[in-house]
Design an enzyme around this catalytic site. Structure first.
Site, PDB file in Angstrom:
ATOM      1  CG  ASP A 234      31.501 -18.514 -48.835  1.00 55.28           C
ATOM      2  OD1 ASP A 234      30.549 -17.716 -48.685  1.00 55.28           O
ATOM      3  OD2 ASP A 234      32.683 -18.213 -48.606  1.00 55.28           O
TER       4      ASP A 234
ATOM      5  NE  ARG B  83      42.063 -22.250 -50.931  1.00 58.06           N
ATOM      6  CZ  ARG B  83      41.205 -22.580 -49.984  1.00 58.06           C
ATOM      7  NH1 ARG B  83      40.868 -23.845 -49.827  1.00 58.06           N
ATOM      8  NH2 ARG B  83      40.690 -21.670 -49.197  1.00 58.06           N
TER       9      ARG B  83
ATOM     10  CG  ASP C  89      42.105 -19.203 -51.432  1.00 58.66           C
ATOM     11  OD1 ASP C  89      43.333 -19.400 -51.513  1.00 58.66           O
ATOM     12  OD2 ASP C  89      41.513 -18.985 -50.349  1.00 58.66           O
TER      13      ASP C  89
ATOM     14  CB  SER D  62      36.902 -15.699 -43.385  1.00 56.73           C
ATOM     15  OG  SER D  62      37.369 -16.523 -44.423  1.00 56.73           O
TER      16      SER D  62
HETATM   17  N1  ARG Z   1      45.765 -14.570 -47.745  1.00 54.58           N
HETATM   18  C1  ARG Z   1      46.032 -15.959 -47.688  1.00 54.58           C
HETATM   19  C2  ARG Z   1      46.314 -16.527 -49.036  1.00 54.58           C
HETATM   20  O1  ARG Z   1      46.038 -15.887 -49.984  1.00 54.58           O
HETATM   21  C3  ARG Z   1      44.973 -16.710 -46.943  1.00 54.58           C
HETATM   22  C4  ARG Z   1      43.644 -16.891 -47.613  1.00 54.58           C
HETATM   23  C5  ARG Z   1      42.732 -17.500 -46.642  1.00 54.58           C
HETATM   24  N2  ARG Z   1      41.497 -17.905 -47.182  1.00 54.58           N
HETATM   25  C6  ARG Z   1      40.369 -17.937 -46.440  1.00 54.58           C
HETATM   26  N3  ARG Z   1      39.333 -18.447 -46.994  1.00 54.58           N
HETATM   27  N4  ARG Z   1      40.308 -17.456 -45.237  1.00 54.58           N
HETATM   28  O2  ARG Z   1      46.828 -17.596 -49.179  1.00 54.58           O
END
Ligand code: ARG
Length: 415
Positions: free
Chosen positions: A14, A94, A123, A173
């Site tokens: 990405d 984040r 995110d 991922s």
């Molecule tokens: N669902 C989780 C969250 O919102 C994990 C997100 C994971 N992100 C990723 N790029 N795999 O915090």
């Protein structure tokens, strides 16, 4: 003069295609930033990849200590779990990424920051909201979201532009940092199926874990773990040690139906051996040293805290206020917790604290008890006063008007 954009760069697909896209679409000078949050990536290789894509300046910051002190420690004190299970590893990382993006953008004199988040997840919200709270004059660009490309399309674009991507690119991922590993996509998208063992890297499949139980003792001060098995360690080192030990016993897998902020339900899988163990121990210690009133209220605060953090509102004043309350409760959270680990299971089996509100002379059933049992009678008289009055009223009314009140057996007179 061309625009300067600071991109949070992980080295993955990405963000790699994002570099080229920002250069082409905005005719921009792209500066990259990679943070070491304990994700165990090869940072040198990531830097090389950035420069190979024409980046003029690449920044690399080790923020592990800051992550522990300002993000993980508050999460420990708050027993931070979203949906009662997810220790918020990604959600905590984040806002720190956003904070550093702003810092570097200001240093570099950039007009925008960019990140590789998609438009479907949490995110993007966490980064955008934090950046805009810290510096409203910075533009936030999310190429993957703006572009609306699928992963396959991105791979095609990468090929077209000669962008090298790892061929071993996992079917999952992954986002990982010191506090946990978030695993999505591939076979995990079918919530009816058990996650395959190849999704896991930090936790041994419980069936392969040692056949004899292990023990772990965590010492706490002010609500933060300071020792493992009697040895003092920095919180950072302690997290790594607990992660290794608990993960070795199959502890720390979370498999959860999650409600994302944007309304999508998703099946999320996590490995968080240290977070699971530390929060379990911390909560149990609180149950020994806090009053039941503190515990009951703190549980409500914890839920709100986890929700704010999950939903990207790290900068929300309410989060700071809740943290202040939580900090106040932690002054007595000192002591030791002993845990038993066995094939994926974890159980507190021992606790001790100088601040314990547990008093043997009160709770014991033997003769040494100093508790005068007769005082319970008056307490019960008052404790049940209103319930008794209400019950009597209900029974009187039942006699008078059958239609308005649930039918019940005629009762003896309530005294
Ligand atoms: N669902 C989780 C969250 O919102 C994990 C997100 C994971 N992100 C990723 N790029 N795999 O915090």
């Amino acid at each position: 003069m061309s625009e300067k954009i600071v991109l949070a760069y992980s080295g993955g697909l990405d963000t790699s295609v994002s570099i080229r896209w920002l250069q082409e679409k905005y005719n921009a000078e792209v500066v990259t930033l990679t943070l070491d949050l304990g994700q165990q990536d090869d940072l040198g290789e990531i830097a090389e990849r950035a420069y190979a894509l024409g980046v003029k300046n690449h920044h690399e910051l080790d923020v592990k200590e800051e992550f522990v002190a300002n993000y993980i420690c508050p999460a420990i004190r708050a027993n931070g779990l979203y949906g009662g299970k997810y220790p918020l590893a990604t959600a905590l990382g984040r806002p720190l990424i956003a904070t550093k993006l702003v810092e570097i953008a200001e240093k570099e004199g950039a007009t925008a920051v960019a990140h590789g988040c998609t438009g479907k997840g949490n995110d993007q919200v966490r980064i955008d909201v934090t950046v805009r709270a810290l510096n409203p004059s910075l533009k936030v660009i999310a190429p993957v979201r703006d572009w609306n490309m699928s992963r396959d399309q991105e791979i095609l674009y990468a090929k077209e532009k000669g962008i090298k991507i790892q061929s071993s690119s996992s079917i999952y991922s992954i986002d990982q940092n010191l506090w946990g590993r978030s695993i999505e996509s591939g076979p995990l998208e079918n919530p009816a199926e058990e996650p395959p063992n190849d999704a896991f890297e930090w936790v041994v499949p419980p069936e392969d874990a040692p056949s004899t139980p292990g023990y772990l003792e965590l010492g706490f001060k002010d609500g933060i773990p300071t020792s493992v098995d009697g040895t003092e360690a920095s919180t950072l080192e302690l997290i790594k040690t607990v992660s290794r030990i608990a993960g070795g016993y199959g502890v720390g897998i979370v498999d959860q139906m999650e409600d994302r902020l944007v309304g999508i339900k998703s099946r999320e899988v996590y490995e968080a051996p240290a977070a699971t163990t530390i929060i379990e121990a911390h909560r149990e210690l609180e149950h020994m040293v806090l009053t039941r009133h503190e515990i009951a209220f703190k549980e409500r605060v914890e839920k709100e805290w986890a929700w704010l953090v999950y939903s990207g509102l790290w900068m929300e004043p309410l989060r700071f206020a809740l943290d202040s309350f939580i900090r106040t409760t932690q002054r007595r959270v000192d002591g030791k917790i002993r845990l038993k680990l066995y094939k994926g299971g974890i159980r507190v089996v021992g606790r001790s604290s100088e601040n314990s509100l547990y008093k043997l002379e009160l709770s014991t059933y033997n003769k040494a008890s100093t508790f005068d049992q007769r005082s319970a009678v008056g307490f019960i008289e008052l404790w049940g006063l209103q319930s008794r009055l209400a019950a009597k009223l209900a029974s009187d009314l039942t006699g008078r008007n059958q239609s308005e009140h649930p039918k019940r057996e005629p009762r003896q007179k309530v005294k």
